[in-house]
Design a protein around this motif. Structure first.
Motif, PDB file in Angstrom:
ATOM      1  N   GLY A 234       7.103  90.591 158.810  1.00 37.15           N
ATOM      2  CA  GLY A 234       8.254  89.816 159.362  1.00 37.15           C
ATOM      3  C   GLY A 234       8.933  91.999 159.440  1.00 37.15           C
ATOM      4  O   GLY A 234      10.462  91.854 159.767  1.00 37.15           O
ATOM      5  N   LYS A 235       8.165  92.532 160.131  1.00 30.85           N
ATOM      6  CA  LYS A 235       8.635  94.107 160.352  1.00 30.85           C
ATOM      7  C   LYS A 235       7.981  94.522 161.977  1.00 30.85           C
ATOM      8  O   LYS A 235       7.348  95.416 161.739  1.00 30.85           O
ATOM      9  CB  LYS A 235       7.927  95.149 159.445  1.00 30.85           C
ATOM     10  N   PRO A 236       8.201  94.005 162.591  1.00 29.35           N
ATOM     11  CA  PRO A 236       7.673  94.385 163.925  1.00 29.35           C
ATOM     12  C   PRO A 236       8.283  95.615 164.510  1.00 29.35           C
ATOM     13  O   PRO A 236       9.690  95.301 164.765  1.00 29.35           O
ATOM     14  CB  PRO A 236       8.095  92.705 165.058  1.00 29.35           C
ATOM     15  N   LYS A 237       8.123  96.240 165.007  1.00 30.42           N
ATOM     16  CA  LYS A 237       8.222  97.648 165.940  1.00 30.42           C
ATOM     17  C   LYS A 237       8.374  97.368 167.247  1.00 30.42           C
ATOM     18  O   LYS A 237       7.361  96.750 167.482  1.00 30.42           O
ATOM     19  CB  LYS A 237       7.615  98.990 164.950  1.00 30.42           C
ATOM     20  N   PHE A 238       9.427  97.669 168.444  1.00 30.75           N
ATOM     21  CA  PHE A 238       9.503  98.013 169.404  1.00 30.75           C
ATOM     22  C   PHE A 238       8.240  98.894 169.942  1.00 30.75           C
ATOM     23  O   PHE A 238       8.533 100.389 169.519  1.00 30.75           O
ATOM     24  CB  PHE A 238      10.505  98.408 169.833  1.00 30.75           C
ATOM     25  N   GLY A 239       6.941  98.769 170.815  1.00 36.39           N
ATOM     26  CA  GLY A 239       6.205  99.549 171.330  1.00 36.39           C
ATOM     27  C   GLY A 239       6.095 100.335 172.099  1.00 36.39           C
ATOM     28  O   GLY A 239       5.642 101.245 172.809  1.00 36.39           O
ATOM     29  N   GLY A 240       7.616  99.795 173.063  1.00 36.51           N
ATOM     30  CA  GLY A 240       7.705 100.173 174.344  1.00 36.51           C
ATOM     31  C   GLY A 240       7.922  98.985 175.488  1.00 36.51           C
ATOM     32  O   GLY A 240       7.520  97.676 175.104  1.00 36.51           O
ATOM     33  N   TRP A 241       7.984  99.335 177.064  1.00 33.80           N
ATOM     34  CA  TRP A 241       8.090  98.105 177.442  1.00 33.80           C
ATOM     35  C   TRP A 241       7.567  98.596 179.057  1.00 33.80           C
ATOM     36  O   TRP A 241       7.004  99.521 179.352  1.00 33.80           O
ATOM     37  CB  TRP A 241       9.670  98.106 178.135  1.00 33.80           C
ATOM     38  N   ILE A 242       7.577  97.352 179.581  1.00 33.45           N
ATOM     39  CA  ILE A 242       6.438  97.741 181.725  1.00 33.45           C
ATOM     40  C   ILE A 242       7.249  97.483 182.145  1.00 33.45           C
ATOM     41  O   ILE A 242       7.795  96.106 182.449  1.00 33.45           O
ATOM     42  CB  ILE A 242       4.932  96.752 181.412  1.00 33.45           C
ATOM     43  N   PHE A 243       6.860  98.390 183.314  1.00 35.65           N
ATOM     44  CA  PHE A 243       8.010  97.823 184.156  1.00 35.65           C
ATOM     45  C   PHE A 243       7.221  97.774 185.601  1.00 35.65           C
ATOM     46  O   PHE A 243       5.592  98.210 185.401  1.00 35.65           O
ATOM     47  CB  PHE A 243       8.190  99.035 185.073  1.00 35.65           C
ATOM     48  N   LEU A 282      18.514  97.161 167.521  1.00 31.45           N
ATOM     49  CA  LEU A 282      17.626  97.627 167.075  1.00 31.45           C
ATOM     50  C   LEU A 282      17.091  98.778 166.263  1.00 31.45           C
ATOM     51  O   LEU A 282      16.738  98.517 164.411  1.00 31.45           O
ATOM     52  CB  LEU A 282      16.353  97.673 167.641  1.00 31.45           C
ATOM     53  N   GLU A 283      17.707  99.520 166.343  1.00 40.45           N
ATOM     54  CA  GLU A 283      18.100 100.948 164.999  1.00 40.45           C
ATOM     55  C   GLU A 283      18.962 100.580 164.161  1.00 40.45           C
ATOM     56  O   GLU A 283      18.810 100.852 163.197  1.00 40.45           O
ATOM     57  CB  GLU A 283      18.437 101.789 165.912  1.00 40.45           C
ATOM     58  N   ALA A 284      19.794  99.219 163.859  1.00 41.45           N
ATOM     59  CA  ALA A 284      21.138  98.603 163.033  1.00 41.45           C
ATOM     60  C   ALA A 284      19.804  97.682 161.685  1.00 41.45           C
ATOM     61  O   ALA A 284      20.532  97.678 161.118  1.00 41.45           O
ATOM     62  CB  ALA A 284      21.718  97.961 164.161  1.00 41.45           C
ATOM     63  N   ILE A 285      18.855  98.059 162.665  1.00 40.81           N
ATOM     64  CA  ILE A 285      18.265  96.921 161.195  1.00 40.81           C
ATOM     65  C   ILE A 285      17.796  98.111 160.605  1.00 40.81           C
ATOM     66  O   ILE A 285      17.170  98.644 160.067  1.00 40.81           O
ATOM     67  CB  ILE A 285      17.093  96.294 162.077  1.00 40.81           C
ATOM     68  N   SER A 286      18.504  97.274 159.299  1.00 43.11           N
ATOM     69  CA  SER A 286      17.510  98.704 157.858  1.00 43.11           C
ATOM     70  C   SER A 286      17.071  98.187 157.048  1.00 43.11           C
ATOM     71  O   SER A 286      16.325  99.307 156.248  1.00 43.11           O
ATOM     72  CB  SER A 286      19.284  98.445 157.135  1.00 43.11           C
ATOM     73  N   ALA A 287      16.075  96.992 157.397  1.00 46.98           N
ATOM     74  CA  ALA A 287      14.842  96.721 156.669  1.00 46.98           C
ATOM     75  C   ALA A 287      13.554  97.973 156.772  1.00 46.98           C
ATOM     76  O   ALA A 287      13.116  98.015 156.450  1.00 46.98           O
ATOM     77  CB  ALA A 287      14.880  95.383 156.402  1.00 46.98           C
ATOM     78  N   HIS A 288      13.777  97.956 158.487  1.00 44.50           N
ATOM     79  CA  HIS A 288      12.827  98.900 158.907  1.00 44.50           C
ATOM     80  C   HIS A 288      13.030  99.318 159.748  1.00 44.50           C
ATOM     81  O   HIS A 288      14.029  98.835 160.901  1.00 44.50           O
ATOM     82  CB  HIS A 288      11.129  98.138 158.804  1.00 44.50           C
ATOM     83  N   GLN A 289      12.213 100.325 160.178  1.00 40.69           N
ATOM     84  CA  GLN A 289      12.544 101.343 161.717  1.00 40.69           C
ATOM     85  C   GLN A 289      11.847 100.912 162.623  1.00 40.69           C
ATOM     86  O   GLN A 289      10.710 100.363 163.135  1.00 40.69           O
ATOM     87  CB  GLN A 289      12.343 103.049 161.438  1.00 40.69           C
ATOM     88  N   CYS A 290      12.784  99.418 163.689  1.00 35.79           N
ATOM     89  CA  CYS A 290      12.059  98.908 164.387  1.00 35.79           C
ATOM     90  C   CYS A 290      12.123 100.046 165.617  1.00 35.79           C
ATOM     91  O   CYS A 290      10.628  99.525 166.864  1.00 35.79           O
ATOM     92  CB  CYS A 290      13.582  97.834 164.779  1.00 35.79           C
ATOM     93  N   VAL A 291      12.340 101.298 165.458  1.00 35.83           N
ATOM     94  CA  VAL A 291      12.421 101.809 167.000  1.00 35.83           C
ATOM     95  C   VAL A 291      12.017 102.658 166.600  1.00 35.83           C
ATOM     96  O   VAL A 291      12.130 103.797 166.369  1.00 35.83           O
ATOM     97  CB  VAL A 291      13.510 102.325 167.642  1.00 35.83           C
ATOM     98  N   PRO A 292      10.292 103.196 166.389  1.00 35.19           N
ATOM     99  CA  PRO A 292       9.360 103.961 166.569  1.00 35.19           C
ATOM    100  C   PRO A 292      10.010 105.158 167.092  1.00 35.19           C
ATOM    101  O   PRO A 292      10.551 105.004 168.378  1.00 35.19           O
ATOM    102  CB  PRO A 292       8.290 103.641 166.215  1.00 35.19           C
TER     103      PRO A 292
END
Ligand SMILES: Nc1ncnc2c1ncn2[C@@H]1O[C@H](COP(=O)(O)OP(=O)(O)O)[C@@H](O)[C@H]1O
Ligand SMILES: [Mg+2]
Length: 364
Positions: A234-243, A282-292
């Motif tokens: 339950g701790k998915p992190k944003f890995g980036g986006w693709i254009f 995503l940065e407001a999620i307190s349970a884990h660092q969602c935006v590395p």
């Protein structure tokens, strides 16, 4: 350590499936072991990798294969404790070269295994309930099927560097499951206003998904204090986006290649939405660092409009990396322009693979 990565965007047709297919070839080309899980009832990834006619065989239910040889053979029995959950693996068609009944790989000793999808995933999605299974914490494991599948394979010494999960264009329970299982998610976007809107929706929805999981986890932990798995998920992190799928113009004065004006506007709009909506949510999620920390506003890679090559990839079941060596079905041969575009875009898929290899690592 295996990294599970979801390709996710609730907008359809943005290139999730195409990206997975090509990315897996780039990861395998540098020696990574890759597992592809088709978790989309549309089964596009299965058709792209295995081939349309061949895929039908995997769906077939027989006395030996009660649930076929798809994701269903693992997922359905997993919900019924008395039955044996089986994982059936296959390989991409372009990798298979059958000599004397032995499967050898054409392109080196690459390991790409595929768990085919199934239209049945629609019914499966309906049996998963967010309120009771997740929020009440009664059946959190039901939302971890892709992860449990990977663990099941590990027991048989099938260990992968990367697991790529292909998803339907929605926010349904399949998408939730995959995100709960994933270490990272990548978001492909096309140059249009809908993509920017969908990115903003991800910002709205993902924190709710994670909050639901954490509520359920707290309830679950009251009576399952020693469970080691649930706290890790339950701790998915944003890995980036693709254009993906934009047009370029080459400026004769400088020789520079740049996106055309309209696509530039969409690119800027998506970046602005990521900055002003996605990141703050995503940065407001307190349970884990969602935006590395490695994440920036820029797309990780930019994949141009592949035009007829996109459909040739599907027709020939061959990723872009190996397309130039194939005879196209529509022309006698590839044009120089097409070959140059293939080379440029192959470099982009390789860069995406390198991004994953360099950054999707354990931070703790
Ligand atoms: N870079 C690209 N250029 C041209 N066509 C593309 C590109 N990426 C994907 N496509 C095509 O667009 C359609 C949708 O892509 P797909 O990967 O299936 O998207 P999704 O999985 O997000 O629904 C497919 O027909 C695919 O061949
Ligand atoms: Mg798809």
């Amino acid at each position: 350590m295996t990294k599970i990565i979801s390709l996710f965007n609730n907008k359809g047709g943005v290139g999730k499936t195409t990206t997975i297919f090509n990315l897996s070839a780039s990861l395998a080309a540098v020696g990574k072991k890759v597992l592809l899980i088709d978790f989309d009832p549309q089964c596009n990834l299965s058709i792209a990798t295995i081939g349309y006619d061949e895929f039908a065989d995997y769906l077939e239910r027989t006395e030996d294969y009660q649930y076929g040889r798809t994701i269903r053979a693992f997922a359905q029995p997993s919900l019924q404790p008395t039955q044996n959950a089986e994982v059936y693996l296959t390989q991409p068609k372009y990798q298979k070269n059958i000599i004397n009944n032995q499967i050898t790989t054409i392109y080196g000793q690459a390991i790409i295994d595929v768990v085919p999808g199934d239209f049945w995933l629609n019914s499966f999605a309906d049996t998963l309930t967010v309120g009771t299974d997740v929020v009440q914490g009664t059946s959190l494991y039901r939302f971890l099927i892709p992860y449990l599948l990977v663990e099941n394979l590990k027991k048989g010494n099938k260990v992968y560097d990367y697991v790529l999960i292909d998803l339907p264009p929605s926010f349904n329970t399949l998408v939730r499951s995959a995100l709960y299982c994933s270490d990272y998610f990548l978001v492909p976007c096309t140059p249009d206003s809908f993509s920017a809107y969908c990115v903003s929706l991800i910002g709205e929805v993902l924190p709710t998904f994670i909050d639901d999981w954490n509520q359920g986890k707290r309830r679950y932990e009251v009576s399952n204090r020693y469970d080691k798995l649930i706290p890790l998920k339950g701790k998915p992190k944003f890995g980036g986006w693709i254009f993906n799928g934009f047009d370029t113009k080459k400026y004769t004065s400088t020789g520079e290649r740049k996106e055309i004006g309209a696509d530039q506007v969409h690119l800027d709009k998506i970046k602005a939405t990521i900055k002003n909506v996605l990141f703050p949510k995503l940065e407001a999620i307190s349970a884990h660092q969602c935006v590395p920390n490695f994440i920036s506003l820029e797309p990780v890679v930019k994949i141009e409009d592949l035009n007829v090559m996109a459909s040739e990839i599907q027709k020939l079941n061959v990723p872009l990396k190996y397309l130039s060596s194939q005879t196209p079905t529509i022309f006698p041969s590839w044009s120089l322009y097409q070959k140059q575009l293939m080379k440029r875009m192959d470099e982009q898929y390789d860069l995406l693979a390198q991004h994953i290899i360099n950054y999707f690592i354990d931070e703790d």
